[in-house]
Design a protein around this motif. Structure first.
Motif, PDB file in Angstrom:
ATOM      1  N   ASP A 103      37.400 -15.747 130.963  1.00 36.79           N
ATOM      2  CA  ASP A 103      37.600 -17.255 131.051  1.00 36.79           C
ATOM      3  C   ASP A 103      36.785 -17.792 129.522  1.00 36.79           C
ATOM      4  O   ASP A 103      35.702 -18.035 129.542  1.00 36.79           O
ATOM      5  CB  ASP A 103      36.959 -17.527 132.447  1.00 36.79           C
ATOM      6  CG  ASP A 103      37.194 -19.309 132.696  1.00 36.79           C
ATOM      7  OD1 ASP A 103      37.476 -19.964 131.620  1.00 36.79           O
ATOM      8  OD2 ASP A 103      36.943 -19.332 133.926  1.00 36.79           O
ATOM      9  N   PRO A 104      37.945 -18.599 129.013  1.00 43.22           N
ATOM     10  CA  PRO A 104      37.146 -19.410 128.006  1.00 43.22           C
ATOM     11  C   PRO A 104      35.973 -20.362 128.274  1.00 43.22           C
ATOM     12  O   PRO A 104      34.949 -20.406 127.401  1.00 43.22           O
ATOM     13  CB  PRO A 104      38.293 -20.190 127.234  1.00 43.22           C
ATOM     14  CG  PRO A 104      39.439 -19.545 127.708  1.00 43.22           C
ATOM     15  CD  PRO A 104      39.150 -18.957 129.167  1.00 43.22           C
ATOM     16  N   ASP A 105      35.901 -20.604 129.457  1.00 42.12           N
ATOM     17  CA  ASP A 105      34.870 -21.516 129.814  1.00 42.12           C
ATOM     18  C   ASP A 105      33.464 -20.853 129.790  1.00 42.12           C
ATOM     19  O   ASP A 105      32.439 -21.424 129.792  1.00 42.12           O
ATOM     20  CB  ASP A 105      35.110 -22.289 131.323  1.00 42.12           C
ATOM     21  CG  ASP A 105      36.347 -23.264 130.859  1.00 42.12           C
ATOM     22  OD1 ASP A 105      36.622 -23.653 130.103  1.00 42.12           O
ATOM     23  OD2 ASP A 105      36.964 -23.603 132.230  1.00 42.12           O
ATOM     24  N   ARG A 117      37.081 -23.029 119.959  1.00 45.18           N
ATOM     25  CA  ARG A 117      38.454 -22.568 120.152  1.00 45.18           C
ATOM     26  C   ARG A 117      38.699 -21.224 120.258  1.00 45.18           C
ATOM     27  O   ARG A 117      39.665 -20.636 120.549  1.00 45.18           O
ATOM     28  CB  ARG A 117      39.265 -23.297 118.953  1.00 45.18           C
ATOM     29  CG  ARG A 117      39.425 -24.741 119.053  1.00 45.18           C
ATOM     30  CD  ARG A 117      40.866 -25.218 119.496  1.00 45.18           C
ATOM     31  NE  ARG A 117      42.026 -24.442 118.968  1.00 45.18           N
ATOM     32  CZ  ARG A 117      42.892 -24.155 119.990  1.00 45.18           C
ATOM     33  NH1 ARG A 117      42.998 -24.134 121.113  1.00 45.18           N
ATOM     34  NH2 ARG A 117      44.099 -23.588 119.338  1.00 45.18           N
ATOM     35  N   PRO A 119      37.531 -18.525 122.063  1.00 42.55           N
ATOM     36  CA  PRO A 119      38.057 -17.738 123.282  1.00 42.55           C
ATOM     37  C   PRO A 119      39.429 -18.072 123.736  1.00 42.55           C
ATOM     38  O   PRO A 119      40.024 -17.300 124.518  1.00 42.55           O
ATOM     39  CB  PRO A 119      37.008 -18.002 124.006  1.00 42.55           C
ATOM     40  CG  PRO A 119      35.666 -18.697 123.357  1.00 42.55           C
ATOM     41  CD  PRO A 119      36.314 -19.081 121.939  1.00 42.55           C
ATOM     42  N   GLU A 120      39.956 -19.168 123.310  1.00 44.11           N
ATOM     43  CA  GLU A 120      41.323 -19.426 123.521  1.00 44.11           C
ATOM     44  C   GLU A 120      42.253 -18.848 122.875  1.00 44.11           C
ATOM     45  O   GLU A 120      43.582 -18.788 123.317  1.00 44.11           O
ATOM     46  CB  GLU A 120      41.496 -21.060 123.637  1.00 44.11           C
ATOM     47  CG  GLU A 120      40.791 -21.986 124.436  1.00 44.11           C
ATOM     48  CD  GLU A 120      40.711 -23.308 124.063  1.00 44.11           C
ATOM     49  OE1 GLU A 120      41.757 -23.925 123.304  1.00 44.11           O
ATOM     50  OE2 GLU A 120      39.886 -24.181 124.554  1.00 44.11           O
ATOM     51  N   LEU A 121      41.751 -18.275 121.650  1.00 46.75           N
ATOM     52  CA  LEU A 121      42.698 -17.545 120.914  1.00 46.75           C
ATOM     53  C   LEU A 121      42.779 -16.189 120.904  1.00 46.75           C
ATOM     54  O   LEU A 121      43.774 -15.426 120.716  1.00 46.75           O
ATOM     55  CB  LEU A 121      42.466 -17.866 119.320  1.00 46.75           C
ATOM     56  CG  LEU A 121      42.583 -19.380 119.112  1.00 46.75           C
ATOM     57  CD1 LEU A 121      41.868 -19.758 117.735  1.00 46.75           C
ATOM     58  CD2 LEU A 121      43.972 -19.856 119.202  1.00 46.75           C
ATOM     59  N   THR A 146      43.644 -21.413 115.025  1.00 52.21           N
ATOM     60  CA  THR A 146      45.109 -21.101 115.424  1.00 52.21           C
ATOM     61  C   THR A 146      44.902 -19.661 115.285  1.00 52.21           C
ATOM     62  O   THR A 146      44.392 -19.049 114.496  1.00 52.21           O
ATOM     63  CB  THR A 146      46.127 -21.824 114.869  1.00 52.21           C
ATOM     64  OG1 THR A 146      46.247 -21.232 113.579  1.00 52.21           O
ATOM     65  CG2 THR A 146      46.069 -23.323 114.866  1.00 52.21           C
ATOM     66  N   ARG A 147      45.899 -18.941 116.050  1.00 55.27           N
ATOM     67  CA  ARG A 147      46.187 -17.573 115.868  1.00 55.27           C
ATOM     68  C   ARG A 147      46.693 -17.327 114.466  1.00 55.27           C
ATOM     69  O   ARG A 147      46.378 -16.490 113.828  1.00 55.27           O
ATOM     70  CB  ARG A 147      47.061 -16.975 117.111  1.00 55.27           C
ATOM     71  CG  ARG A 147      46.403 -16.872 118.128  1.00 55.27           C
ATOM     72  CD  ARG A 147      47.371 -16.116 119.334  1.00 55.27           C
ATOM     73  NE  ARG A 147      46.482 -15.849 120.682  1.00 55.27           N
ATOM     74  CZ  ARG A 147      47.054 -16.629 121.640  1.00 55.27           C
ATOM     75  NH1 ARG A 147      47.940 -17.521 121.586  1.00 55.27           N
ATOM     76  NH2 ARG A 147      46.317 -16.413 122.452  1.00 55.27           N
TER      77      ARG A 147
END
Length: 184
Positions: A103-105, A117, A119-121, A146-147
């Protein structure tokens, strides 16, 4: 990162790095130049780089089992955050722990700059490999948004390790690396 006279070993936690380091220390000619286990390479080095990796699913299972035994940096960080209850040594416990880890949070609890950013990638396992494998990763990774940034930034051949040991093929890959890198 462990430095030898003829080799830099980028020792990602949990893919057999303790065993690999023991073998390297016992069999490499030349002095052990130092380094600190599981610390990334700060800058490029002329010596060949050897990286060990593991299937991400197996890596997460190993990290979880290590924490269930009350061991490791991730366990310590989760315990400090009051989350040691996530280490329930059952399949349901593992699923709950893995969901929390991914979980990115929750990423900032895991440390080493795994926040913002990032952990979202990429997942935590990928982050740990990139953190160890790439010179200057502590400065570079937080700047990526970004990826595509990750791919562009690290697709240059200079970032590729000279040899790779897969935990699932540890002995064969270690022998291949020694041969391919012309190590004594």
């Amino acid at each position: 990162m462990l430095a030898f006279a003829d080799l830099i070993y980028l020792d990602v936690p949990k893919p057999g790095s303790t065993r690999i380091a023991e073998v390297l220390r016992a069999h490499l000619a030349g002095p052990f130049d130092g380094g600190v286990r599981h610390r990334p390479l700060a800058r490029a080095d002329r010596r060949p780089r050897l990286l060990s990796v593991r299937n991400p699913a197996a890596w997460y299972r190993s990290l979880f089992a290590y924490g269930c035994a009350g061991r490791g940096r991730v366990f310590a960080r989760l315990a400090a955050a009051g989350r040691e209850g996530l280490y329930d040594p059952t399949m349901t416990g593992f699923a709950r722990w893995l969901h929390w880890i991914l979980d990115p949070d929750n990423a900032s609890v895991l440390g080493h700059g795994y926040a913002g950013r990032l952990p979202e990638l990429i997942g935590f396992a990928s982050f740990e490999v990139l953190r160890m494998a790439l010179p200057g990763s502590d400065r570079i990774l937080p700047t990526l948004g970004t990826r595509h940034d990750i791919t562009v930034r690290f697709s240059h051949p200079a970032f590729a390790p000279d040899a790779l040991i897969r935990c699932e093929h540890l002995e064969a890959d270690l022998l291949t690396a020694v041969r391919d890198l012309n190590l004594p």
